[in-house]
Design an enzyme around this catalytic site. Sequence first.
Site, PDB file in Angstrom:
ATOM      1  N   ASN A   1       0.813  -1.228   0.000  1.00 24.24           N
ATOM      2  CA  ASN A   1       0.000   0.000   0.000  1.00 24.24           C
ATOM      3  C   ASN A   1       0.844   1.274   0.000  1.00 24.24           C
ATOM      4  O   ASN A   1       0.476   2.266  -0.594  1.00 24.24           O
ATOM      5  CB  ASN A   1      -1.013  -0.017   1.148  1.00 24.24           C
ATOM      6  CG  ASN A   1      -0.370  -0.201   2.507  1.00 24.24           C
ATOM      7  OD1 ASN A   1       0.755  -0.684   2.608  1.00 24.24           O
ATOM      8  ND2 ASN A   1      -1.073   0.173   3.544  1.00 24.24           N
TER       9      ASN A   1
ATOM     10  N   GLU B   1       3.989  -4.236  12.110  1.00 22.81           N
ATOM     11  CA  GLU B   1       2.958  -3.230  11.807  1.00 22.81           C
ATOM     12  C   GLU B   1       1.886  -3.937  11.015  1.00 22.81           C
ATOM     13  O   GLU B   1       2.046  -4.174   9.822  1.00 22.81           O
ATOM     14  CB  GLU B   1       3.563  -2.094  10.964  1.00 22.81           C
ATOM     15  CG  GLU B   1       4.617  -1.285  11.651  1.00 22.81           C
ATOM     16  CD  GLU B   1       4.100  -0.474  12.822  1.00 22.81           C
ATOM     17  OE1 GLU B   1       2.857  -0.422  13.025  1.00 22.81           O
ATOM     18  OE2 GLU B   1       4.921   0.090  13.557  1.00 22.81           O
TER      19      GLU B   1
HETATM   20  O1  TXE Z   1      -0.268  -9.112   2.468  1.00 20.58           O
HETATM   21  P1  TXE Z   1       0.659 -10.027   3.333  1.00 20.58           P
HETATM   22  P2  TXE Z   1      -0.801  -9.350   0.983  1.00 20.58           P
HETATM   23  C1  TXE Z   1      -4.160  -7.027   3.937  1.00 20.58           C
HETATM   24  C2  TXE Z   1      -5.065  -6.634   2.820  1.00 20.58           C
HETATM   25  C3  TXE Z   1      -4.718  -7.614   1.746  1.00 20.58           C
HETATM   26  C4  TXE Z   1      -4.253  -8.823   2.504  1.00 20.58           C
HETATM   27  C5  TXE Z   1      -3.260  -9.658   1.769  1.00 20.58           C
HETATM   28  O2  TXE Z   1      -6.400  -6.811   3.200  1.00 20.58           O
HETATM   29  O3  TXE Z   1      -5.791  -7.936   0.941  1.00 20.58           O
HETATM   30  O4  TXE Z   1      -3.680  -8.308   3.666  1.00 20.58           O
HETATM   31  O5  TXE Z   1      -2.273  -8.833   1.172  1.00 20.58           O
HETATM   32  C6  TXE Z   1       5.344 -11.028   2.792  1.00 20.58           C
HETATM   33  N1  TXE Z   1       7.338 -14.943   5.461  1.00 20.58           N
HETATM   34  N2  TXE Z   1      -3.041  -6.138   4.080  1.00 20.58           N
HETATM   35  O6  TXE Z   1      -0.837 -10.779   0.602  1.00 20.58           O
HETATM   36  O7  TXE Z   1       0.441 -11.447   3.001  1.00 20.58           O
HETATM   37  C7  TXE Z   1       4.702 -10.672   1.483  1.00 20.58           C
HETATM   38  O8  TXE Z   1       5.480 -11.163   0.408  1.00 20.58           O
HETATM   39  C8  TXE Z   1       7.855 -13.734   5.187  1.00 20.58           C
HETATM   40  C9  TXE Z   1      -3.124  -5.219   5.143  1.00 20.58           C
HETATM   41  O9  TXE Z   1      -0.053  -8.458   0.105  1.00 20.58           O
HETATM   42  O10 TXE Z   1       0.504  -9.615   4.721  1.00 20.58           O
HETATM   43  C10 TXE Z   1       4.652  -9.161   1.575  1.00 20.58           C
HETATM   44  O11 TXE Z   1       5.936  -8.611   1.279  1.00 20.58           O
HETATM   45  N3  TXE Z   1       7.218 -12.816   4.467  1.00 20.58           N
HETATM   46  C11 TXE Z   1      -1.820  -4.685   5.527  1.00 20.58           C
HETATM   47  C12 TXE Z   1       4.347  -8.925   3.053  1.00 20.58           C
HETATM   48  O12 TXE Z   1       4.747 -10.124   3.719  1.00 20.58           O
HETATM   49  C13 TXE Z   1       5.976 -13.099   3.995  1.00 20.58           C
HETATM   50  C14 TXE Z   1      -0.914  -4.324   4.410  1.00 20.58           C
HETATM   51  C15 TXE Z   1       2.884  -8.621   3.345  1.00 20.58           C
HETATM   52  O13 TXE Z   1       2.105  -9.647   2.801  1.00 20.58           O
HETATM   53  C16 TXE Z   1       5.377 -14.337   4.261  1.00 20.58           C
HETATM   54  C17 TXE Z   1      -0.905  -5.345   3.383  1.00 20.58           C
HETATM   55  C18 TXE Z   1       6.107 -15.294   5.028  1.00 20.58           C
HETATM   56  N4  TXE Z   1       5.598 -16.480   5.339  1.00 20.58           N
HETATM   57  C19 TXE Z   1      -1.987  -6.177   3.238  1.00 20.58           C
HETATM   58  N5  TXE Z   1       4.161 -14.343   3.676  1.00 20.58           N
HETATM   59  C20 TXE Z   1      -1.920  -3.541   6.526  1.00 20.58           C
HETATM   60  N6  TXE Z   1      -2.953  -3.518   7.321  1.00 20.58           N
HETATM   61  O14 TXE Z   1      -1.050  -2.710   6.596  1.00 20.58           O
HETATM   62  C21 TXE Z   1       4.001 -13.146   3.069  1.00 20.58           C
HETATM   63  N7  TXE Z   1       5.109 -12.392   3.252  1.00 20.58           N
END
Ligand code: TXE
Length: 484
Positions: free
Chosen positions: A152, A249
């Site tokens: 985001n 976060e």
């Molecule tokens: O987020 P993820 P995603 C919410 C939002 C979205 C949903 C999924 O609703 O639709 O989460 O989004 C990394 N070990 N938010 O899939 O999965 C991943 O590659 C290490 C809210 O994009 O949380 C990415 O760089 N790393 C949120 C990061 O983690 C891992 C902001 C975030 O991915 C991992 C983003 C693992 N096992 C999404 N799995 C907020 N509230 O700020 C994933 N990643």
Amino acid sequence: MRAQPKASHFVNGDYVEDTAGAAIEVVYPATGEMIAVLHEATPAVIEAALSGAAAAQKAWGATRPVERARILRRAVDLIRARNEELSVLETLDTGKPVQETTVADWPSGADALEYFAGLAPTVTGETVPLGGDFVYTIREPLGVCVGIGAWNYPSQIACWKAAPALSLGNAMIFKPSEVTPLGALKLAEILVEAGLPAGLFNVVQGRGTVGGALVTDRRVAKVSLTGSVPTGRKVYAAAAEGIRHVTMELGGKSPLIVFDDADVESAIGAAMLGNFYSTGQICSNGTRVFVQKGIKERFLSRLAERTAAIRLGEPLDPETQLGPLVSEAQLQKVLGYMQIAKAEGARLICGGDRAALNTGFYVQPTAFADVTDDMTLAREEVFGPVMAILDFENEEEVITRANDTEFGLAAGVFTADLARGHRVVAQLQAGTCWINAYNLTPVEGPFGGVKSSGVGRENSRAAVEHYTQVKSVYVGMGPVDAPY
Ligand code: TXE
């Protein structure tokens, strides 16, 4: 391929490619057009990033803080001078309007670098007199830190993590979200141009498995993640295996409470910013708007009027106020939540569907009234421009209901009665609160969550605690008095 970087990764001072890694296709959310193809980091790239960071950190940790600061300050100047082109790239990567990216994304990242460049040289230990003998403390860097970003605010997140890490003598390996991999590469390029020694800020691309490989490496001392709660749980657990420091976060379902004595136009403006800015894709958004019954109908009619005037469109047009969601997957997720809200009986005030544009992942800015605490819309993070409005009668009731969630990232209160504002905020379970404002996160103030929304704080002096460790040194000034 209008945003193709020189290569997928930036490791040890230069761009690095290894096409053996799985493809990461970068899509411009406004059109669905593919603008770049990158590759996930292979084990060889990950190893180069880790060993390079570990080697470079030793000398950097011993470098005089003002010298480290000088380099970061130069990077700030480069970012500000290039804000326009960096912001356009951010818009292509995320779909957020340039009207936002030029003022919010890289500018906030530059502020973080500037702030920590200024702060780091002031970080000192203390001396504890013991009447002869004494203890002194040294604030040491942690070593190699891993930053994992969400999609985001990709460049801002990279800067918010790099700034405290680097200024305080650490190295950082940053893995951007696979959805938005471009901005962090620019940060790495700029830091090296500013004079940062090779290896101290490495960017490797990949999905969760690449993140996992970094988090569990024995050379890594700390992990800072911005992402969803489920990912936070996994990363926190993996980091715990090696007793690593963490900053998490994570998500939220934050309450924004509007009392009937509030300046209603300001409260509506804040609720709109706190639900529609960045197309609603902000972790601290006030997605449960509690409106006291006396002003409910006025609030709803003005909200509908003001929302109808929002300009949706091509994000590169400076007049555009609302862009698309980041991806097809996010579009489907948000449309799904709109359907659930309708099925569960929430009253649609405006929006509620895809936007009538020919391309891209656009939805209408949407608000539902008569939302109740048990509805899905009041419990789960949507991460799209979907406002849930709930009614309330009195202060005690609204505090209880506002706290009835697993999340605790943020909260806001609008009231003309400042004593009440402080009293309510004191009882809200949230790491970041606002009174008569919403979603402002200047680098000078701590930012972070409680409960499932996270641990640790970013920004401000508080971040120093999370990127350093204390060494305690006892100095004996006389002979050792041993009983044997
Ligand atoms: O987020 P993820 P995603 C919410 C939002 C979205 C949903 C999924 O609703 O639709 O989460 O989004 C990394 N070990 N938010 O899939 O999965 C991943 O590659 C290490 C809210 O994009 O949380 C990415 O760089 N790393 C949120 C990061 O983690 C891992 C902001 C975030 O991915 C991992 C983003 C693992 N096992 C999404 N799995 C907020 N509230 O700020 C994933 N990643």
